[in-house]
Scaffold this active site. Sequence first.
Site, PDB file in Angstrom:
ATOM      1  N   ASP A 165       0.760  -1.245   0.000  1.00 35.77           N
ATOM      2  CA  ASP A 165       0.000   0.000   0.000  1.00 35.77           C
ATOM      3  C   ASP A 165       0.796   1.306   0.000  1.00 35.77           C
ATOM      4  OD1 ASP A 165      -1.539  -2.193   0.593  1.00 35.77           O
ATOM      5  OD2 ASP A 165      -2.734  -1.219   2.127  1.00 35.77           O
ATOM      6  N   GLU A 400       2.732  -8.885  11.584  1.00 35.95           N
ATOM      7  CA  GLU A 400       2.457  -8.479  10.206  1.00 35.95           C
ATOM      8  C   GLU A 400       3.771  -8.197   9.463  1.00 35.95           C
ATOM      9  OE1 GLU A 400      -0.139  -5.124  10.083  1.00 35.95           O
ATOM     10  OE2 GLU A 400      -0.486  -5.246   7.920  1.00 35.95           O
TER      11      GLU A 400
HETATM   12  C1  GLC Z   1      -2.540  -4.409   4.187  1.00 32.52           C
HETATM   13  C2  GLC Z   1      -1.533  -4.957   3.187  1.00 32.52           C
HETATM   14  C3  GLC Z   1      -2.261  -5.810   2.180  1.00 32.52           C
HETATM   15  C4  GLC Z   1      -3.035  -6.903   2.912  1.00 32.52           C
HETATM   16  C5  GLC Z   1      -3.964  -6.286   3.989  1.00 32.52           C
HETATM   17  C6  GLC Z   1      -4.608  -7.337   4.874  1.00 32.52           C
HETATM   18  O1  GLC Z   1      -3.457  -3.576   3.592  1.00 32.52           O
HETATM   19  O2  GLC Z   1      -0.829  -3.925   2.563  1.00 32.52           O
HETATM   20  O3  GLC Z   1      -1.367  -6.385   1.265  1.00 32.52           O
HETATM   21  O4  GLC Z   1      -3.766  -7.655   2.034  1.00 32.52           O
HETATM   22  O5  GLC Z   1      -3.221  -5.452   4.814  1.00 32.52           O
HETATM   23  O6  GLC Z   1      -3.636  -8.097   5.499  1.00 32.52           O
END
Ligand code: GLC
Length: 435
Positions: A165, A400
């Site tokens: 993102d 994460e």
């Molecule tokens: C964030 C990440 C994306 C992922 C989401 C849920 O937005 O950038 O890649 O799918 O989190 O984990």
Amino acid sequence: MEITSLIDRAISVLRNNDTGVFTKPGPHQYPHQWNWDSALIALGLSHFDLPRAKSEIRALLSGQWGDGMLPSVVYHSIPSDYFPNPEFWQIKNSPSAPSVPTTGITQPPLLATIVRIIHSRQPTPDFVQEVYPALLRWHRWLHTDRDADDTDLACIIHPWESGTDDSPRWLHLFEAIRPEAVPEFQRGDTRYVVAIERPNRTEYERFIYLIDVFRKLNYTPADLLAHSPFLAQDVLFNAILFRADEDLRTLAIELGQPTDEIDGWIKSMRKNFNDRFWDEETGLYYDFDLRSGSPIHVNTISTFLPLFGGLPSKDQARRLVEDHLLNPAEYAPAAEVRHWVTSTAKTEPTWEPRRYWRGPAWVITNWFVIEGLQRYDYHDLAEPIRQDTLDLVALSGFREYYDSRDGSGCGSTDFSWSAALTLELLKSPSLVHEK
Ligand code: GLC
């Protein structure tokens, strides 16, 4: 930590995040079903509960749009404090919207690859037959409604579609976007994670502004291509798509389905991918900004994704590995930065060790790099990266992402794809031998 205990803990993260219908990527931060998360979660689940892996994929496909798009998030009518919520997306304005609430954008198309991997290990012909038409429709949508220049390369209209993102790759594009008016909104992403580990406000405003533009266009694909202020061809997205096309083709052959259409995509992508993204001077792959018509010269981990897709020549692969991945100034551990693999090269001025996609190490991108290296026979390098990834998880839990200086965890706790890929790394150290 004992391997068995790591396996047990990974399984319990996936079990605890399971709502019965879908699995949340993170218990608080991400309470709905995300597209590529779900694919990886299904891969993890397939190691201990194949029926649940299949129902995870079915739940994701229930959000498919009439035109074939598979959205980035399926909300499944579960109440939450997550923003942006279905009320904000207003997808009902589109005639293609499904009955279940979803976002109006997509995410990297990993699913066909995951279905193929699962099927190659535990043959599930009925399931493949069931999901194949939906996968084909999604790929067809990517190669038509998202083909901006007849190259068969797919374009993205929002950084969230890239899966990375707030990558610094998008900063330059954002500078050219001057929102006239941003709708009022309340961020939810800094409720459970400290702000320093999340995107900056300037970027966030643009994320929201773009959604406002899209909903005013009723999510009509041709209008999005014509008017989205953000329009890019992304290396990571297209490398994953190329590999997924090949996997879709394998599934088609097994089902006795025609492959001409898929063959056409593969042929055209194989040629156009290197023409568009490879930079001979630096030996890196760069994304392309379709609005300005120029390459985006930012060195991030997505430059290694073509290895996962099998797209570089041997010589291109050698340059990527020797000049960049092994370069201590860019990606290789050195001095204060002790862990593999930072999501942005340390040489980039925008590199930040704890902020989201600006620098931390992620299990997902490490897995792509490991797989890519195995594919090109760099087993001696893949193994230490695999070991280091497992060390990060053992040290700080299923986070994460990780600060690659000391391995401390960032972002969401009990993160599903970190658990799913830990199972994968422990139980199937490489896909290469399974071809
Ligand atoms: C964030 C990440 C994306 C992922 C989401 C849920 O937005 O950038 O890649 O799918 O989190 O984990």
